[in-house]
Enzyme design. Structure first.
Site, mmCIF file in Angstrom:
data_model
loop_
_atom_site.group_PDB
_atom_site.id
_atom_site.type_symbol
_atom_site.label_atom_id
_atom_site.label_comp_id
_atom_site.label_asym_id
_atom_site.label_seq_id
_atom_site.Cartn_x
_atom_site.Cartn_y
_atom_site.Cartn_z
ATOM 1 N N LYS A 35 -35.944 -76.518 -25.870
ATOM 2 C CA LYS A 35 -35.681 -77.873 -25.359
ATOM 3 C C LYS A 35 -35.004 -78.722 -26.440
ATOM 4 C CE LYS A 35 -35.853 -80.952 -22.117
ATOM 5 N NZ LYS A 35 -34.821 -80.775 -21.072
HETATM 6 C C1 F6R Z 1 -28.661 -78.089 -21.204
HETATM 7 C C2 F6R Z 1 -29.379 -78.599 -22.347
HETATM 8 C C3 F6R Z 1 -28.732 -78.573 -23.677
HETATM 9 C C4 F6R Z 1 -28.897 -79.936 -24.331
HETATM 10 C C5 F6R Z 1 -28.383 -79.920 -25.780
HETATM 11 C C6 F6R Z 1 -28.451 -81.287 -26.409
HETATM 12 O O1 F6R Z 1 -29.402 -78.225 -20.047
HETATM 13 O O2 F6R Z 1 -30.471 -79.056 -22.204
HETATM 14 O O3 F6R Z 1 -27.381 -78.231 -23.610
HETATM 15 O O4 F6R Z 1 -28.192 -80.872 -23.586
HETATM 16 O O5 F6R Z 1 -29.143 -79.020 -26.523
HETATM 17 O O6 F6R Z 1 -29.763 -81.758 -26.393
HETATM 18 P P1 F6R Z 1 -30.115 -83.264 -26.665
HETATM 19 O O7 F6R Z 1 -29.532 -84.069 -25.557
HETATM 20 O O8 F6R Z 1 -31.599 -83.312 -26.713
HETATM 21 O O9 F6R Z 1 -29.469 -83.626 -27.969
#
Ligand code: F6R
Length: 582
Positions: A575
């Site tokens: 995540k």
């Molecule tokens: C796709 C996903 C990842 C995140 C990426 C950035 O569903 O969850 O591509 O969008 O790892 O994550 P954040 O927004 O937490 O920086």
């Protein structure tokens, strides 16, 4: 209900006519153990688990909130749109405000009215008439009366053998109640001091309701009644849109838009899904404010771009988690060189909020599935609202239009809510239609091009089926050569009319090569082509990227289910992506 947040938790209860409160920065299970609450036997209890949107995860910001005289306690969900205004009001009148949580002002508002009327229900009703935004709240009074209100999202009153329970998630009544009442947006449930349950509207008029038997599948309780968090989170989109729209405060929008307008250059950085949201932002800014930002992956930013960044530049950093290492590194480097950073994050306890000059909460609520869904749509909401404010700051958008944003988003929320089941069943059929392919493209043009990239990413990570996002005009520059019956194409009907006409030719051509074609359509009445059409209800042009994201997310979800992937935890993905850069 821990999936709704576990930053902090708290409970209040009435013991011999007195309100007692404990709260702490621990999940609710730990709170019970730590404060020995398991054996407490009292007639009324009010509890809350919190995911912070206003004010960090600190016990002071945990709910329940009490008034100055400890005559009542309040817990709430959502965000008050007019928080700043109400806060100023209660402070001016001399209340002691102890937290940075928006719901504390509600306790003080009710307190004043209780002084005047001495009637808990009347005070509650008059106080909620002052509240704006997406909220659900419950107040417990020292005399044992409890009152619950919800603005949009239903809440439930469960009836057990010797218990009445008011909850925001129906499945959490499992094992507690045999029947329940549904309380709809704009209604109030009251549990009187002698234990009767009644319902009223905002004018205090009685609403007649009949209890329904509670039928809950016990296996689905941990995910709020859904088989996967991903599906639950997609179904939360109509509400998270409003949650987000309520949480963004005017003061910060105006500050951020001034920064963008006065900057030499605006650079948007993010990764993955957040990067795709950032790309949509560039279309919003170009059209609404005449600003054309540079949008770049935060993985690339430190390699080439950062050395040209300096005083006078604004970096908009978008990160759902606020902890993605590439984003943090980029922000750190940009600030070292004098740039100003506006952070957008769903986690206000993250390092991104600390490293940014100002931050704007995405406020979608916790997202547990690895594939980002409701946080993507909520990020688009924030970016749209921000772009409108930037437009107003350069006088390309009428100030009066800003006042209509909430209504526009409420309309979107209603539309998404009413079409979700239908869109999901079409997405499921589309998934069956392309499910045996070995790879494919998601194609669009204009403001929906980033959605093609996002749709392809969602399909890959959720279902392990290879997909690539392609700009429509680029299809004939190479990608089209591999189309055959094993390679699907998903077309998203563009919003720009000139692009939409060209796209139909591409749809026909792709189908003629045997490619199983899915067309996400929002305006075509009928399509006389051998393709699977997914009809998406139409909304205003700038909100269509949000409406179109949902069928793509559902398509990815159903592909994952068909292919037997553990969609909440796809292999090799986390995540929060940390540790990929030094
Ligand atoms: C796709 C996903 C990842 C995140 C990426 C950035 O569903 O969850 O591509 O969008 O790892 O994550 P954040 O927004 O937490 O920086």
């Amino acid at each position: 209900m821990e999936f709704r947040g576990k930053d902090t938790s708290g409970v209040a209860w009435v013991e011999e006519g007195e309100l007692k409160v404990v709260k702490d920065s621990v999940p609710v299970g730990e709170l019970y153990a730590k404060y020995g609450l398991k054996d407490l036997r009292v007639p009324r209890m009010l509890g809350h688990t919190r995911y912070s949107t206003h004010g960090k995860a600190d016990p002071r910001n945990a709910h329940p909130h009490v008034d100055c005289r400890r005559r009542l306690a309040v817990v709430g969900d959502g965000a008050l749109r007019n928080y700043e205004e109400l806060l100023m009001e209660v402070l001016r009148r001399g209340h002691r405000v102890e937290s940075k949580s928006d719901f504390e002002v509600v306790a003080h508002l009710i307190e004043e009215l209780l002084e005047r009327y001495e009637s808990p229900v009347r005070s509650f009703l008059e106080a909620i008439a002052r509240l704006r935004g997406f909220i659900s709240l419950v107040a417990l009074f020292a005399d044992g009366t409890a009152a619950a209100y919800t603005s949009h999202q239903p809440i439930y009153v469960g009836l057990g053998e010797s218990l009445v329970a008011v909850v925001p998630v129906l499945t959490s009544l499992y094992g507690l109640a045999g029947s329940y009442y549904e309380v709809l947006g704009g209604e109030v449930a009251v549990v009187t001091s002698d234990g009767r349950v009644l319902f009223v509207d905002l004018d205090g008029r009685t609403v007649i309701k009949s209890p329904q038997p509670l039928r809950v599948n016990g296996d689905l309780v941990p995910k709020g009644g859904f088989p996967h968090h991903m599906l639950r989170e997609i179904y939360e989109v109509p509400y998270s849109i409003l949650r987000t729209a309520s949480a963004v405060q005017l003061k910060y929008l105006e500050m951020a838009s001034r920064m963008i307008v006065q900057s030499k250059r605006t650079i948007v950085i993010a990764n993955g899904t957040s990067l795709h949201a950032g790309m949509v932002f560039s279309y919003y800014l170009a059209e609404l404010a005449g600003v054309t930002p540079l949008v770049v992956s935060s993985s690339e930013f430190p390699l080439y771009y950062v050395d040209n960044v300096g005083v006078g530049d604004v970096v908009v950093a978008i990160s759902q988690s606020g902890e993605t290492s590439e984003v943090l590194k980029s922000v750190y480097e940009a600030r070292l060189r004098g740039a100003t950073v506006i952070g957008l994050t769903n986690n206000i306890n993250s390092r991104l909020t600390r490293f940014s000059n100002i931050y704007i909460p995405i406020a979608a609520g916790p997202e547990l599935a690895v594939p980002a869904t409701k946080t993507f749509t909520s990020t688009l909401v924030v970016l749209y609202v921000l772009a409108k404010h930037v437009g107003a700051a350069v006088s390309r958008v009428e100030r009066a239009e800003l006042g209509g944003l909430w209504r526009e988003l409420e309309e979107l929320s209603r539309m998404v809510l009413s079409s979700l089941d239908y869109v999901s069943s079409q997405a499921r059929e589309a998934a069956e239609y392309i499910g045996s392919c070995t790879s494919g493209y998601v194609v669009s043009r204009g403001i929906t091009y980033p959605l093609a990239l996002e749709g392809a990413l969602k399909i890959k990570e959720s279902s392990y089926l290879h997909a690539e996002g392609v700009e429509g005009g680029e299809l004939r520059h190479g990608p089209i050569s591999i189309l055959d019956r094993n390679v699907f194409t998903i077309f998203i009907e563009p919003l720009e009319s000139s692009a939409a006409a060209d796209m139909l030719n591409l749809v026909a051509e792709s189908a003629s090569y045997g490619s199983p074609v899915v067309l996400l359509s929002h305006s075509l009445e009928r399509v006389n082509l051998p393709v699977k059409v997914v009809k998406v209800p139409k909304t205003s042009r700038h909100l269509m990227p949000i409406a179109l994201a949902i069928p793509l997310q559902l398509l990815a979800y159903w592909l994952a289910v068909l292919r037997g992937v553990d969609v909440d935890r796809p292999r090799r993905l986390a995540k929060v992506v940390t540790g990929t850069v030094s």
